[in-house]
Design a protein around this motif. Structure first.
Motif, mmCIF file in Angstrom:
data_model
loop_
_atom_site.group_PDB
_atom_site.id
_atom_site.type_symbol
_atom_site.label_atom_id
_atom_site.label_comp_id
_atom_site.label_asym_id
_atom_site.label_seq_id
_atom_site.Cartn_x
_atom_site.Cartn_y
_atom_site.Cartn_z
ATOM 1 N N ARG A 55 -8.070 -0.421 -4.127
ATOM 2 C CA ARG A 55 -8.952 0.005 -3.055
ATOM 3 C C ARG A 55 -8.288 1.153 -2.318
ATOM 4 O O ARG A 55 -7.067 1.232 -2.250
ATOM 5 C CB ARG A 55 -9.201 -1.155 -2.080
ATOM 6 N N ASP A 56 -9.089 2.041 -1.741
ATOM 7 C CA ASP A 56 -8.517 3.154 -0.988
ATOM 8 C C ASP A 56 -9.011 3.108 0.448
ATOM 9 O O ASP A 56 -10.110 2.638 0.740
ATOM 10 C CB ASP A 56 -8.857 4.488 -1.642
ATOM 11 N N GLU A 57 -8.172 3.623 1.323
ATOM 12 C CA GLU A 57 -8.459 3.569 2.753
ATOM 13 C C GLU A 57 -7.960 4.845 3.396
ATOM 14 O O GLU A 57 -6.812 5.254 3.167
ATOM 15 C CB GLU A 57 -7.756 2.345 3.361
ATOM 16 N N ARG B 112 -4.192 9.007 2.383
ATOM 17 C CA ARG B 112 -5.150 8.037 1.853
ATOM 18 C C ARG B 112 -4.351 6.918 1.199
ATOM 19 O O ARG B 112 -3.672 7.133 0.196
ATOM 20 C CB ARG B 112 -6.063 8.722 0.838
ATOM 21 N N VAL C 291 -0.913 8.687 -2.059
ATOM 22 C CA VAL C 291 -0.878 9.327 -3.382
ATOM 23 C C VAL C 291 0.432 10.062 -3.591
ATOM 24 O O VAL C 291 1.067 9.953 -4.649
ATOM 25 C CB VAL C 291 -2.071 10.286 -3.529
ATOM 26 N N TYR D 96 -3.651 3.606 -0.835
ATOM 27 C CA TYR D 96 -4.188 2.810 -1.934
ATOM 28 C C TYR D 96 -3.487 1.462 -1.973
ATOM 29 O O TYR D 96 -2.281 1.366 -1.751
ATOM 30 C CB TYR D 96 -3.993 3.540 -3.268
ATOM 31 N N SER D 97 -4.272 0.425 -2.292
ATOM 32 C CA SER D 97 -3.704 -0.918 -2.397
ATOM 33 C C SER D 97 -4.458 -1.683 -3.479
ATOM 34 O O SER D 97 -5.587 -1.350 -3.817
ATOM 35 C CB SER D 97 -3.822 -1.660 -1.050
ATOM 36 N N LEU E 219 -5.670 6.884 -10.308
ATOM 37 C CA LEU E 219 -6.161 6.027 -9.230
ATOM 38 C C LEU E 219 -7.675 5.923 -9.271
ATOM 39 O O LEU E 219 -8.248 4.868 -8.974
ATOM 40 C CB LEU E 219 -5.687 6.581 -7.883
ATOM 41 N N LYS E 220 -8.315 7.014 -9.655
ATOM 42 C CA LYS E 220 -9.772 6.995 -9.773
ATOM 43 C C LYS E 220 -10.210 5.981 -10.837
ATOM 44 O O LYS E 220 -11.155 5.205 -10.633
ATOM 45 C CB LYS E 220 -10.274 8.391 -10.131
ATOM 46 N N PRO F 63 0.819 -1.215 0.000
ATOM 47 C CA PRO F 63 0.000 0.000 0.000
ATOM 48 C C PRO F 63 0.851 1.264 0.000
ATOM 49 O O PRO F 63 1.928 1.305 0.605
ATOM 50 C CB PRO F 63 -0.802 -0.119 1.305
ATOM 51 N N SER G 21 -3.737 11.025 -9.014
ATOM 52 C CA SER G 21 -5.049 10.907 -8.388
ATOM 53 C C SER G 21 -6.108 10.491 -9.404
ATOM 54 O O SER G 21 -6.962 9.635 -9.127
ATOM 55 C CB SER G 21 -5.423 12.239 -7.751
ATOM 56 N N LYS H 56 -9.625 2.535 -9.618
ATOM 57 C CA LYS H 56 -10.579 2.168 -8.575
ATOM 58 C C LYS H 56 -11.911 1.728 -9.167
ATOM 59 O O LYS H 56 -12.464 0.683 -8.803
ATOM 60 C CB LYS H 56 -10.783 3.347 -7.619
#
Lengths: 105, 105
Positions: A58-60, A66, A30, A68-69, A48-49, A27, A45, A52
């Motif tokens: 997935r984002d957390e 934030r 950004v 991302y993994s 990543l959108k 993970p 970003s 996703k």
DNA sequence: TCGTTCCGTTCGTCATCGCTTACCGTAAGT
DNA sequence: ACTTACGGTAAGCGATGACGAACGGAACGA
């Protein structure tokens, strides 16, 4: 979406593929991703959108950051898609080889 | 080229993926491919050129026609690329899971 | 509460790419 | 040799999308 074709169109971009490869090692936030790439942070970003909504990442939320993994379900969908592909193609090869027994690599 | 990333960028296109899927069922000529797609024949020819230099398809002269078929080496390269990917990602997941034992799907 | 940090979003610009039209080369058939 | 069928290539156009700059919002720390 866990759709194979959507995931392929998402990964069919050099920058997005690079992002996804970096995420495969663990993970990341950004800013950390953007720091290792020759593009700005907003570009990362946006990519990543796309990744996703393709079901690949997935984002957390983690404080102000934030994380991302990669999404295991997305990888599984891709794997399933390719597996059908390979079996189909190899079957066709076998059928063709039985009709033209001489040429092969 | 048998490069994974190049193959992905080549397959990251709806029309090219459709062509490749049709070729997975067996060899086809350019006109036959174009007949089943909502694009012109030159467009198919250009896509085949991209797929060829990506190592995903092979072409063979057959009279005035030209038969295209999927290249097993390209599929193998893709498979190898994804296999490294999966093992990497899954290893990262395992490591992360050992540190955060509660969250999982 | 104020300042900082990190991130998402919008907007405008510019390059990339997929597609069509037209043309040319080549291989078979007559 | 002429014609037909098939496919690759060039040029041009239109649209998608990647990118950076600027702005706004949310989460910590002092």
């Amino acid at each position: 979406m866990t759709n194979g074709t959507t995931a392929l169109t998402a990964l069919g971009e050099r920058t997005r593929l690079a992002i996804f490869e970096r995420l495969a090692d663990g993970p990341l936030a950004v800013g950390e991703i953007a720091a290792g790439l020759p593009v700005s942070r907003p570009a990362v970003s946006q990519h990543l959108k796309v990744l996703k909504q393709a079901g690949l990442v997935r984002d957390e939320a983690a404080g102000t950051r934030r994380l991302y993994s990669v999404d295991p379900a997305g990888l599984a969908a891709l794997e399933a898609y390719f597996e059908r592909f390979w079996t189909n193609a190899l079957t066709s090869f076998k059928d063709a080889a039985e009709q033209h027994p001489q040429e092969q690599t």
